[in-house]
Design a protein around this motif. Structure first.
Motif, PDB file in Angstrom:
ATOM      1  N   ALA A  82       0.830  -1.207   0.000  1.00  0.00           N
ATOM      2  CA  ALA A  82       0.000   0.000   0.000  1.00  0.00           C
ATOM      3  C   ALA A  82       0.865   1.258   0.000  1.00  0.00           C
ATOM      4  CB  ALA A  82      -0.930   0.001   1.207  1.00  0.00           C
ATOM      5  N   CYS A  83       1.951   1.248   0.767  1.00  0.00           N
ATOM      6  CA  CYS A  83       2.864   2.409   0.784  1.00  0.00           C
ATOM      7  C   CYS A  83       3.474   2.642  -0.586  1.00  0.00           C
ATOM      8  CB  CYS A  83       3.983   2.187   1.797  1.00  0.00           C
ATOM      9  SG  CYS A  83       3.487   2.370   3.500  1.00  0.00           S
ATOM     10  N   LEU A  84       3.845   1.581  -1.264  1.00  0.00           N
ATOM     11  CA  LEU A  84       4.483   1.716  -2.569  1.00  0.00           C
ATOM     12  C   LEU A  84       3.484   2.023  -3.689  1.00  0.00           C
ATOM     13  CD1 LEU A  84       7.053  -1.195  -2.288  1.00  0.00           C
ATOM     14  CD2 LEU A  84       7.521   1.252  -2.187  1.00  0.00           C
ATOM     15  N   ALA A  85       2.211   1.702  -3.484  1.00  0.00           N
ATOM     16  CA  ALA A  85       1.217   1.858  -4.547  1.00  0.00           C
ATOM     17  C   ALA A  85       0.503   3.208  -4.540  1.00  0.00           C
ATOM     18  CB  ALA A  85       0.179   0.747  -4.441  1.00  0.00           C
ATOM     19  N   LEU A  86       0.632   3.987  -3.466  1.00  0.00           N
ATOM     20  CA  LEU A  86      -0.067   5.269  -3.402  1.00  0.00           C
ATOM     21  C   LEU A  86       0.506   6.252  -4.417  1.00  0.00           C
ATOM     22  CD1 LEU A  86      -0.439   5.930   0.425  1.00  0.00           C
ATOM     23  CD2 LEU A  86      -2.255   5.404  -1.187  1.00  0.00           C
ATOM     24  N   ASN A  87      -0.376   6.861  -5.200  1.00  0.00           N
ATOM     25  CA  ASN A  87       0.083   7.905  -6.115  1.00  0.00           C
ATOM     26  C   ASN A  87       0.001   9.266  -5.417  1.00  0.00           C
ATOM     27  OD1 ASN A  87      -2.585   8.795  -6.295  1.00  0.00           O
ATOM     28  ND2 ASN A  87      -2.981   7.614  -8.139  1.00  0.00           N
ATOM     29  N   LYS A  88       0.428  10.323  -6.106  1.00  0.00           N
ATOM     30  CA  LYS A  88       0.483  11.648  -5.485  1.00  0.00           C
ATOM     31  C   LYS A  88      -0.894  12.159  -5.053  1.00  0.00           C
ATOM     32  CE  LYS A  88       4.682  13.538  -7.447  1.00  0.00           C
ATOM     33  NZ  LYS A  88       5.387  14.052  -6.294  1.00  0.00           N
ATOM     34  N   GLN A  89      -1.909  11.910  -5.850  1.00  0.00           N
ATOM     35  CA  GLN A  89      -3.249  12.382  -5.496  1.00  0.00           C
ATOM     36  C   GLN A  89      -3.764  11.656  -4.261  1.00  0.00           C
ATOM     37  OE1 GLN A  89      -6.191  11.821  -8.518  1.00  0.00           O
ATOM     38  NE2 GLN A  89      -7.832  12.703  -7.279  1.00  0.00           N
ATOM     39  N   GLN A  90      -3.571  10.349  -4.189  1.00  0.00           N
ATOM     40  CA  GLN A  90      -4.007   9.591  -3.022  1.00  0.00           C
ATOM     41  C   GLN A  90      -3.245  10.021  -1.771  1.00  0.00           C
ATOM     42  OE1 GLN A  90      -3.168   5.769  -4.721  1.00  0.00           O
ATOM     43  NE2 GLN A  90      -5.334   5.352  -5.174  1.00  0.00           N
ATOM     44  N   LEU A  95      -3.198  12.804   3.341  1.00  0.00           N
ATOM     45  CA  LEU A  95      -2.583  13.813   4.209  1.00  0.00           C
ATOM     46  C   LEU A  95      -3.593  14.864   4.653  1.00  0.00           C
ATOM     47  CD1 LEU A  95       0.823  14.314   2.401  1.00  0.00           C
ATOM     48  CD2 LEU A  95       0.453  13.250   4.624  1.00  0.00           C
ATOM     49  N   GLU A  96      -4.482  15.254   3.744  1.00  0.00           N
ATOM     50  CA  GLU A  96      -5.489  16.254   4.107  1.00  0.00           C
ATOM     51  C   GLU A  96      -6.471  15.711   5.139  1.00  0.00           C
ATOM     52  OE1 GLU A  96      -8.151  19.702   2.005  1.00  0.00           O
ATOM     53  OE2 GLU A  96      -7.221  18.163   0.758  1.00  0.00           O
ATOM     54  N   VAL A  97      -6.845  14.458   5.007  1.00  0.00           N
ATOM     55  CA  VAL A  97      -7.730  13.844   6.009  1.00  0.00           C
ATOM     56  C   VAL A  97      -7.032  13.799   7.357  1.00  0.00           C
ATOM     57  CG1 VAL A  97      -8.809  11.658   6.690  1.00  0.00           C
ATOM     58  CG2 VAL A  97      -9.112  12.518   4.374  1.00  0.00           C
ATOM     59  N   ALA A 141       1.224  21.912   3.063  1.00  0.00           N
ATOM     60  CA  ALA A 141       0.952  20.799   2.139  1.00  0.00           C
ATOM     61  C   ALA A 141       2.124  20.472   1.217  1.00  0.00           C
ATOM     62  CB  ALA A 141      -0.312  21.071   1.336  1.00  0.00           C
ATOM     63  N   PRO A 142       2.739  21.442   0.528  1.00  0.00           N
ATOM     64  CA  PRO A 142       3.849  21.068  -0.369  1.00  0.00           C
ATOM     65  C   PRO A 142       5.035  20.448   0.370  1.00  0.00           C
ATOM     66  CG  PRO A 142       3.138  23.325  -0.794  1.00  0.00           C
ATOM     67  CD  PRO A 142       2.414  22.862   0.425  1.00  0.00           C
ATOM     68  N   ILE A 143       5.322  20.959   1.558  1.00  0.00           N
ATOM     69  CA  ILE A 143       6.449  20.434   2.339  1.00  0.00           C
ATOM     70  C   ILE A 143       6.150  19.016   2.812  1.00  0.00           C
ATOM     71  CG2 ILE A 143       7.876  20.812   4.380  1.00  0.00           C
ATOM     72  CD1 ILE A 143       7.105  23.809   4.138  1.00  0.00           C
ATOM     73  N   ILE A 144       4.942  18.808   3.314  1.00  0.00           N
ATOM     74  CA  ILE A 144       4.558  17.483   3.806  1.00  0.00           C
ATOM     75  C   ILE A 144       4.533  16.470   2.665  1.00  0.00           C
ATOM     76  CG2 ILE A 144       2.731  16.134   4.893  1.00  0.00           C
ATOM     77  CD1 ILE A 144       1.844  18.692   6.304  1.00  0.00           C
ATOM     78  N   GLU A 145       3.998  16.874   1.519  1.00  0.00           N
ATOM     79  CA  GLU A 145       3.916  15.952   0.377  1.00  0.00           C
ATOM     80  C   GLU A 145       5.297  15.532  -0.104  1.00  0.00           C
ATOM     81  OE1 GLU A 145       1.462  18.115  -2.352  1.00  0.00           O
ATOM     82  OE2 GLU A 145      -0.388  17.523  -1.330  1.00  0.00           O
ATOM     83  N   GLU A 146       6.252  16.453  -0.060  1.00  0.00           N
ATOM     84  CA  GLU A 146       7.624  16.114  -0.459  1.00  0.00           C
ATOM     85  C   GLU A 146       8.213  15.069   0.489  1.00  0.00           C
ATOM     86  OE1 GLU A 146      11.922  18.308  -0.336  1.00  0.00           O
ATOM     87  OE2 GLU A 146      10.183  19.517  -0.881  1.00  0.00           O
TER      88      GLU A 146
END
Length: 190
Positions: A82-90, A95-97, A141-146
């Motif tokens: 699951a960790c490896l399969a998540l794309n950027k949108q997911q 993260l927002e949830v 958000a951008p920092i966390i996503e990176e």
């Protein structure tokens, strides 16, 4: 015995990382740290049961070790995939949830990453970051996503590696469990 030590290594890593996170003030949520330490202690005891079963040639302990290790493999393999399969949108949605549902993690993130707000910084809101004093904060958000993309790939890869050592442990335990004890009476039926 190398499989038992790999499980002990994973358990000690979990306990050590949780202690490191608390020691450096990266994590203040006792619930998160408590769960990580509990999983580490559980895995350590499971490895200890397997080690005692192997040394004593105790078939029942080895059977329970094998079953629990198989269950740990299934959970760890699933989480790693699951960790490896998540794309950027997911990742972004997840993260927002998480951002909207936890106040303590939000405070820790704002303080450690020096940012305020998730997608947009509103100067009239409160924030735990140092940049809040100057009102020149970037959204988190951008920092966390990176960071999250890097962490998910790393955790997924390490979890996948150790899950394969666990399935090797299940196979070796299955093969070893039915062998006779070399110290036992050769005429005894096991």
């Amino acid at each position: 015995l190398c499989v038992f030590s790999s499980l002990q290594l994973v358990s000690l890593l979990l306990i050590g990382i949780a202690a490191w996170g608390i020691g450096f003030g990266l994590i203040s949520s006792f619930r998160v740290v408590g769960v990580v330490i509990a999983v580490g202690v559980f895995l350590f005891f499971i490895a200890l049961v397997g080690l005692i079963g192997a040394v004593k040639h105790h078939q029942v302990l080895l059977f329970f070790y094998m079953i629990i290790l198989l269950l740990v493999f299934i959970v760890q393999f699933s989480v790693s995939c699951a960790c490896l399969a998540l794309n950027k949108q997911q990742q972004s949605e997840l993260l927002e949830v998480g951002w909207n549902n936890t106040n303590s993690a939000r405070t820790d993130i704002e303080r450690n990453l020096n940012c305020c707000g998730f997608r947009v910084f509103y100067p009239n809101e409160t924030c735990a970051s140092d940049c809040f004093r100057t009102r020149q904060c970037k959204p988190c958000a951008p920092i966390i996503e990176e960071y999250s993309e890097m962490v998910l790939r790393f955790v997924g890869g390490i979890g996948l590696f150790f899950s394969f050592t666990e399935i090797l442990g299940v196979w070796l335990t299955y093969r070893y469990r039915n062998q006779k004890d070399p110290r036992a009476n050769p005429s005894a039926f096991l």
